[in-house]
Design an enzyme around this catalytic site. Sequence first.
Site, PDB file in Angstrom:
ATOM      1  N   GLU A  92      58.960  89.137  14.715  1.00 21.33           N
ATOM      2  CA  GLU A  92      60.156  88.304  14.676  1.00 21.33           C
ATOM      3  C   GLU A  92      61.082  88.739  13.535  1.00 21.33           C
ATOM      4  O   GLU A  92      62.306  88.742  13.678  1.00 21.33           O
ATOM      5  CB  GLU A  92      59.740  86.841  14.509  1.00 21.33           C
ATOM      6  CG  GLU A  92      60.820  85.855  14.834  1.00 21.33           C
ATOM      7  CD  GLU A  92      60.257  84.440  14.997  1.00 21.33           C
ATOM      8  OE1 GLU A  92      59.407  84.230  15.882  1.00 21.33           O
ATOM      9  OE2 GLU A  92      60.659  83.560  14.226  1.00 21.33           O
ATOM     10  N   GLU A 151      62.777  91.809  14.665  1.00 22.33           N
ATOM     11  CA  GLU A 151      63.767  91.391  15.655  1.00 22.33           C
ATOM     12  C   GLU A 151      65.005  90.825  14.950  1.00 22.33           C
ATOM     13  O   GLU A 151      66.142  91.131  15.322  1.00 22.33           O
ATOM     14  CB  GLU A 151      63.115  90.298  16.515  1.00 22.33           C
ATOM     15  CG  GLU A 151      63.776  89.992  17.827  1.00 22.33           C
ATOM     16  CD  GLU A 151      63.019  88.878  18.558  1.00 22.33           C
ATOM     17  OE1 GLU A 151      62.122  88.228  17.971  1.00 22.33           O
ATOM     18  OE2 GLU A 151      63.332  88.660  19.734  1.00 22.33           O
ATOM     19  N   CYS A 193      57.935  79.724  18.278  1.00 23.86           N
ATOM     20  CA  CYS A 193      56.493  79.475  18.120  1.00 23.86           C
ATOM     21  C   CYS A 193      56.072  78.138  18.697  1.00 23.86           C
ATOM     22  O   CYS A 193      54.909  77.914  18.971  1.00 23.86           O
ATOM     23  CB  CYS A 193      56.093  79.436  16.654  1.00 23.86           C
ATOM     24  SG  CYS A 193      56.741  80.762  15.713  1.00 23.86           S
ATOM     25  N   SER A 207      63.645  83.953  19.940  1.00 24.38           N
ATOM     26  CA  SER A 207      62.882  85.156  19.636  1.00 24.38           C
ATOM     27  C   SER A 207      61.992  85.461  20.838  1.00 24.38           C
ATOM     28  O   SER A 207      61.385  84.557  21.418  1.00 24.38           O
ATOM     29  CB  SER A 207      62.011  84.916  18.406  1.00 24.38           C
ATOM     30  OG  SER A 207      61.041  85.923  18.316  1.00 24.38           O
ATOM     31  N   LYS A 218      50.623  73.453  23.652  1.00 20.47           N
ATOM     32  CA  LYS A 218      49.973  74.765  23.728  1.00 20.47           C
ATOM     33  C   LYS A 218      49.092  74.879  24.967  1.00 20.47           C
ATOM     34  O   LYS A 218      48.821  75.975  25.449  1.00 20.47           O
ATOM     35  CB  LYS A 218      49.128  75.025  22.481  1.00 20.47           C
ATOM     36  CG  LYS A 218      49.922  75.157  21.190  1.00 20.47           C
ATOM     37  CD  LYS A 218      50.423  76.568  20.941  1.00 20.47           C
ATOM     38  CE  LYS A 218      51.251  76.665  19.677  1.00 20.47           C
ATOM     39  NZ  LYS A 218      52.162  77.816  19.669  1.00 20.47           N
ATOM     40  N   GLU A 228      51.507  75.933  27.497  1.00 22.19           N
ATOM     41  CA  GLU A 228      51.948  77.294  27.187  1.00 22.19           C
ATOM     42  C   GLU A 228      50.915  78.325  27.647  1.00 22.19           C
ATOM     43  O   GLU A 228      51.257  79.333  28.256  1.00 22.19           O
ATOM     44  CB  GLU A 228      52.182  77.431  25.674  1.00 22.19           C
ATOM     45  CG  GLU A 228      52.678  78.812  25.244  1.00 22.19           C
ATOM     46  CD  GLU A 228      52.659  78.998  23.724  1.00 22.19           C
ATOM     47  OE1 GLU A 228      51.750  78.482  23.056  1.00 22.19           O
ATOM     48  OE2 GLU A 228      53.568  79.676  23.210  1.00 22.19           O
ATOM     49  N   GLU A 238      53.466  84.290  32.670  1.00 20.29           N
ATOM     50  CA  GLU A 238      53.946  85.502  31.999  1.00 20.29           C
ATOM     51  C   GLU A 238      53.133  85.827  30.743  1.00 20.29           C
ATOM     52  O   GLU A 238      53.266  86.910  30.189  1.00 20.29           O
ATOM     53  CB  GLU A 238      55.443  85.376  31.670  1.00 20.29           C
ATOM     54  CG  GLU A 238      55.829  84.285  30.677  1.00 20.29           C
ATOM     55  CD  GLU A 238      56.081  82.918  31.314  1.00 20.29           C
ATOM     56  OE1 GLU A 238      55.575  82.674  32.427  1.00 20.29           O
ATOM     57  OE2 GLU A 238      56.770  82.090  30.687  1.00 20.29           O
ATOM     58  N   CYS A 248      53.995  71.350  12.802  1.00 20.44           N
ATOM     59  CA  CYS A 248      52.684  71.286  13.450  1.00 20.44           C
ATOM     60  C   CYS A 248      51.727  70.317  12.766  1.00 20.44           C
ATOM     61  O   CYS A 248      50.811  69.801  13.402  1.00 20.44           O
ATOM     62  CB  CYS A 248      52.038  72.661  13.470  1.00 20.44           C
ATOM     63  SG  CYS A 248      53.132  73.925  14.120  1.00 20.44           S
TER      64      CYS A 248
END
Lengths: 164, 578
Positions: B279, B282, B299, B319, B358, B361, B366, B503
């Site tokens: 990141e 990037e 994230c 990102s 999560k 996710e 993908e 988190c």
Amino acid sequence: MSATCSIPFNGTPEQEKKLNTVIEKYKDVSGSLISVLHEAQEIYGYLPIEVQKMVSEGINVPLAEIYGVVSFYSQFTIKPKGKYKVAVCLGTACYVKGAGEIIDRIKTRLGIEEGDCSADGKFSLDATRCIGACGLAPVVTVNDDVYGRLVPDDIDGILDKYTD
Amino acid sequence: MAVNLKINNIDITVPEGTTVLEAARSINIDIPTLCYLKDVNEIGSCRMCVVEIKGQRALQAACVYPVSEGMEVLTNTKTVRDTRKINLELILSNHERKCLTCIRNQDCELQKLSTDLGVLDIRFDGENSHYEVDMLSSSIVRNPNKCILCRRCISVCKNIQTVSVIDANERGFNTIIGSAFNMPLVDTPCTNCGQCIVVCPVGALHEKDDTDKIWELLADNKKHVLVQTAPAVRVALGEEFGMPIGTRVTGKMVTALKLMGFDGVFDTDTAADFTIMEEGTEFLNRLKSGKNLPLITSCSPGWVKFCEHNFPDFLDNLSTAKSPHQMFGAIMKSYYAEKKGIDPADIAVISVMPCTAKKFESKREELAATGHPDVDAVITTRELGRMIKQAGIDFTKVEDSEFDAPFGEASGAGVIFGATGGVMEAALRTVADILTGEDLQHIDYTAVRGLDGIKEATVEIAGTKVHVAVASGLGNARKLLEKVRSGEQQYHFIEIMGCPGGCITGGGQPIVDAKTMMDIDVKAARAAAIYAEDKSMTYRKSHENPIVKKLYKEYFGKPCGHLSHNLLHTHYVKRENY
């Protein structure tokens, strides 16, 4: 209240245009949700998810909140009304004169429950509070036609009149 | 202005605007509550907190009643006690009282009230509501039969997260908290953040339990089962075993996981260091080209799904770096599998996360870089707590141990991912070193720390002024992005975390009851533990982590290179709202 309806939504571009005018009118007025829903129901006859979504996007109120309001007030309906709106009075006088059996006979004949619409979109059935025609108890109305002093066996004859 | 009043004949002075409930708490007088949750839901609807106020005809709800000069309050009269008890009995009369088999058994505000108020019999046994349990979401289970209609979940979903997928439907006895048209959550723009779960006082909302799946994997001799733990888990897991909020239990957690039989106990912080490398690179690339700025972190899976639903025009700003635990899974099933000579099909990667999103996710199609899902199952901090109990491990007494090498070595930058502002700070530590070509010593970016919902800072790095912003909580994210969308504010780099506080207060973290929430700043306590952990680390910058250096040298070549593009990056899709 069941959330599903077997009749597909069939809104016209004219209805959508009318709804958009309503939305435009209330877009920036806070607390206008109920007014918008009221006018939307006037336009479409009921408030299916398609209409609620348009209202949600139009006045920027979450769909969950809109559905909460629609399901709270009995004046709002998410089910379409039939071409012929059958209403059975379940007020005290009608009830003691056998309105319960009348509505049961209609349910059997049409194959639908209270609040529902028949699959062909022709008949919808509602139970109402006293409509003030106690002298004619038990009373059934079909759109603007009033039928009084009924017995269950009268039902087939009445509904047979509405064929088109 | 100060206000003088008497509570139970005790004189007390409190600031104007204080509620009777808060005033009473300040002198250690307990008033029971149920629908009330500080800063989340203050609506006075459950009537558990009723008190007598001299001069008032009826009992008043203490949680919403402001103090006034000369007020006399009684919290412990017979009328008050009897009324509270009847109100509670009425709530209990339509509650599915299957406490022994409830996920919230012994961690339930309703159960505790029932004990505290001395309800030993259910006097009102009438009709009960029966609803279908919504189990279709991969993250959240809703059981309306246990719901007490307190509306805390609605408030957090609507007012704080601005996700607004649940509300009160129908009315009277038929009232049910649900989504539009009572559709399952999976068909709504729910972000799976799980904030509704952590505010639920009872068992009406909980995470989709994946513990059985993990026990099965651990029992399968053919499977090489690896576990990784997110930074926020280690500063909260202790609470599941009665330890004080903010206790760091990293070593005990690692020991417990080893005792449970995992073949490798690794640290998601290590993967966070990889995320920073990707990141950060990037960001430098975008800063150079001026394209797709601001870069927005990705994230937080709750935030990512929120963005896909509500800000699809910002998808190119996200990102493309995968979130740390997904990167970790991809590395395990590629590099690690090769090194160990294990077929990736036989490797199972388990993530222990402070997060319910999560779970969703990890099921994204993908995110299967090697042809196998990067991550096979996700459990929350709460589920890990339950598994440790099921395994008969006396958690508070086990010795500390270290994560397994080499994927247990992490930098402090990886640790602070757990608190709001942490990813930004971690990225700045690395970006600053790269831009200046130096090993900078001043690495505590305190401007992006702290618990404000939206933080802004301008950081000067090697002569370049970098404008950054940090938002936590989806309502704050919405506010911030609307400003960016309208052009009112411009930034180079934005960090967004879906849960308020980041988190550490994620939807998968231990549940803190309403009373404790009044006494302790949970976010601050857990965040302090995260920053203490950072300070204690040998390496504080991601690019200094030896395993990171080794993998870029031996395997990936360079950050944002061809191989890392395949394994460590992803893409996003616009999602319809309904």
